[in-house]
Write an enzyme that holds these catalytic residues in place. Structure first.
Site, PDB file in Angstrom:
ATOM      1  N   CYS A 241      41.472  58.511  85.201  1.00  0.00           N
ATOM      2  CA  CYS A 241      41.060  59.507  84.789  1.00  0.00           C
ATOM      3  C   CYS A 241      40.893  58.543  83.291  1.00  0.00           C
ATOM      4  O   CYS A 241      40.377  58.759  81.932  1.00  0.00           O
ATOM      5  CB  CYS A 241      41.424  60.017  84.239  1.00  0.00           C
ATOM      6  SG  CYS A 241      43.610  59.333  83.465  1.00  0.00           S
ATOM      7  N   SER A 242      40.820  57.003  82.997  1.00  0.00           N
ATOM      8  CA  SER A 242      40.260  56.372  81.898  1.00  0.00           C
ATOM      9  C   SER A 242      39.212  55.781  81.700  1.00  0.00           C
ATOM     10  O   SER A 242      39.198  55.360  80.819  1.00  0.00           O
ATOM     11  CB  SER A 242      41.562  55.006  81.966  1.00  0.00           C
ATOM     12  OG  SER A 242      43.657  56.045  81.574  1.00  0.00           O
TER      13      SER A 242
END
Length: 498
Positions: A269-270
């Protein structure tokens, strides 16, 4: 190895949904049986001292860090989910586990954990009980261990409800964690997995029965957790935009963006989803990204990418988190694109009508051109408002005043400066953020935390309060500035304000 035991000091982006009525036809017995075992194991472990808690954390960490286990689980995860790649999953499992272990062993979670003599306060840590953890298919091995380590640090038990797609991987790592606990004389039932099949009903039953829920992954599960009536920690969706300004080291920025974007085929998600480049260095930055291994799609090729990466408005399960070669073939890109590491598409709009402005979970990076820093900042804010608000953003610059401006003005929990975003956002050896696989996004995504998940979120705290010299200011000390504005004359009574 036996575990030292001390005397006990106490016992013990979707819209919000309306909870569905409990389906009484679902047999609750399996969840109840798991919870009984978890509570029995936790009652024993609640007696452990700090050395015993840390021994358990080391055991869980070793179950995944051990090289042959890391490889076995990486291969199993890719085989079962088709997401990511084996080499990077091995790195992720070992790096995250090692970093989390470093952080956990540096903190106290048993007995007195903090003293403030000036305020007469002493804080004692107590277990919460049984943690329910919902984990995603993107990290079916690493996330369960990461959460289990934090839970056990606080002398809790944990029950994991994995994504059905990653069940076999999670079941295997749970078995390995249980083996390591038994090897040091601790109850294996401190770590358990819900029995198959894991359904919404069984997951919701766990949510209602446990003492704290921690959810990573599906935003539907996050909302269900917050609606369960049990204290919950959920994390939000990512859609990381990063900026490159005219002061940046362009090649260094491009290499960091590449390393982060391609890691585990963008399952994190980063991972960067958009890069906003100021006009003064736009062409040079694109050239630097190409030198780093990117392929810039033509407008025609961009159309094919959009047509195939999304099917009926949803990401194509067959193309997310796949190798670059698979994507190049699927998108029918020319021969010169076949050896590229990731793909660039230029975009001008943001919002539902512009799918490239959202999270892609694929080796596709959206590129925006901005007139100057102010315009780039506005574009980053627009992207976050569309998706990923609260999560994080980044900037490549040598002007720290700009980084501070982003931190002061944007609605995000984290602003990373000159980082490969994936390797700094969830903790890094050159980042002060704690290692985690769960990153809170604050109220911006209706999360209960605005920081990286840590073992402190798995503790109850008792405050011992003792008398201190009285700290009572005068009414004028507190109201003085307001009185001056309204023309109030202070009473002279000795009892005024008492």
């Amino acid at each position: 190895m036996s575990v030292a035991v001390a005397q006990p000091i106490g016992r013990s982006e979707p819209l919000p949904i309306t909870p569905k009525p409990v389906d009484r036809t679902v047999d609750p017995a399996p969840v109840e049986a798991v919870m009984r075992r978890a509570r029995a194991a936790q009652k024993i472990f609640a007696e452990a001292d700090q050395e015993g808690a840390d021994a358990a954390v080391r055991a869980l960490a070793w179950s995944l860090y051990k090289p042959e286990n890391a490889r076995e689980l990486a291969e199993l995860a890719v085989a079962d989910t088709g997401l990511g790649n084996v080499a990077d999953k091995i790195v992720k499992k070992q790096r995250k586990t090692f970093g989390t272990l470093r952080d956990l062993l540096r903190g106290r979670s048993v007995g007195i954990i903090e003293q403030d003599h000036a305020k007469g306060l002493v804080k004692y840590a107590k277990p919460m009980g049984v943690i329910g953890a919902v984990t995603p298919s993107t990290n079916p091995g690493a996330t369960p261990v990461n959460k289990a380590m934090m839970a056990v640090k606080g002398r809790n038990a944990i029950v994991i409800a994995p994504s059905p797609l990653g069940y076999r991987t999670t079941a295997r790592i749970v078995a390995l964690m249980r083996e390591e606990l038994e090897r040091i004389g601790l109850p294996a039932d401190l770590v358990q997995i819900l029995p198959e099949p894991v359904t919404k009903d069984s997951t919701e039953a766990l949510m209602r029965a446990c003492d704290l829920i921690v959810v990573t992954g599906s935003q539907d599960n996050v909302r269900r957790a917050y609606s369960s009536g049990t204290p919950a920690i959920g994390v939000g969706a990512g859609n990381v935009p990063v900026m490159i300004d005219e002061t940046a080291d362009l090649d260094a920025a491009a290499e960091k963006i590449r390393d982060s974007k391609i890691f585990d085929n963008s399952t994190s998600c980063s991972s960067e989803n958009s890069v906003v480049i100021v006009d003064a260095v736009y062409d040079q930055a694109i050239a630097a990204l190409e030198r780093a291994g990117a392929y810039l799609c033509t407008p025609e090729e961009k159309g094919r990418v959009a047509e195939r990466l999304w099917v009926k408005g949803k990401l194509n399960r067959d193309l997310i988190a796949r190798d670059a070669a698979v994507l190049a073939e699927a998108f029918e890109l020319p021969p010169e694109a076949r050896g590229s590491r990731f793909f660039l598409v230029e975009e001008e709009g943001v919002g539902r009508a512009h799918p490239f402005s959202g999270e892609k979970l694929a080796l596709v990076l959206t590129v925006y051109r901005a007139k100057d820093f102010a315009a780039a900042k506005a574009r980053v804010a627009e992207i976050l408002e569309h998706q990923g608000k609260g999560h994080s953003c980044g900037i490549h610059t040598t002007d720290m005043a700009r980084a501070r401006e982003l931190a002061a003005d944007l609605d995000v929990v984290r602003v990373l400066v000159n980082f490969a975003h994936t390797f700094g956002n969830g903790g890094g050896f050159n980042s002060g953020l704690g290692f985690t696989l769960s990153m809170g996004c604050g109220s911006w995504q209706k999360n209960s935390i605005s920081e990286n998940l840590s073992y402190r979120h798995f503790l109850n705290i008792t405050h011992l309060v003792t008398p201190i010299p009285e700290d009572r200011p005068s009414p004028r000390d507190l109201f003085g500035p307001h009185w001056e504005k309204i023309g109030y004359v202070e009473e002279t009574s000795a009892e005024a304000g008492r």
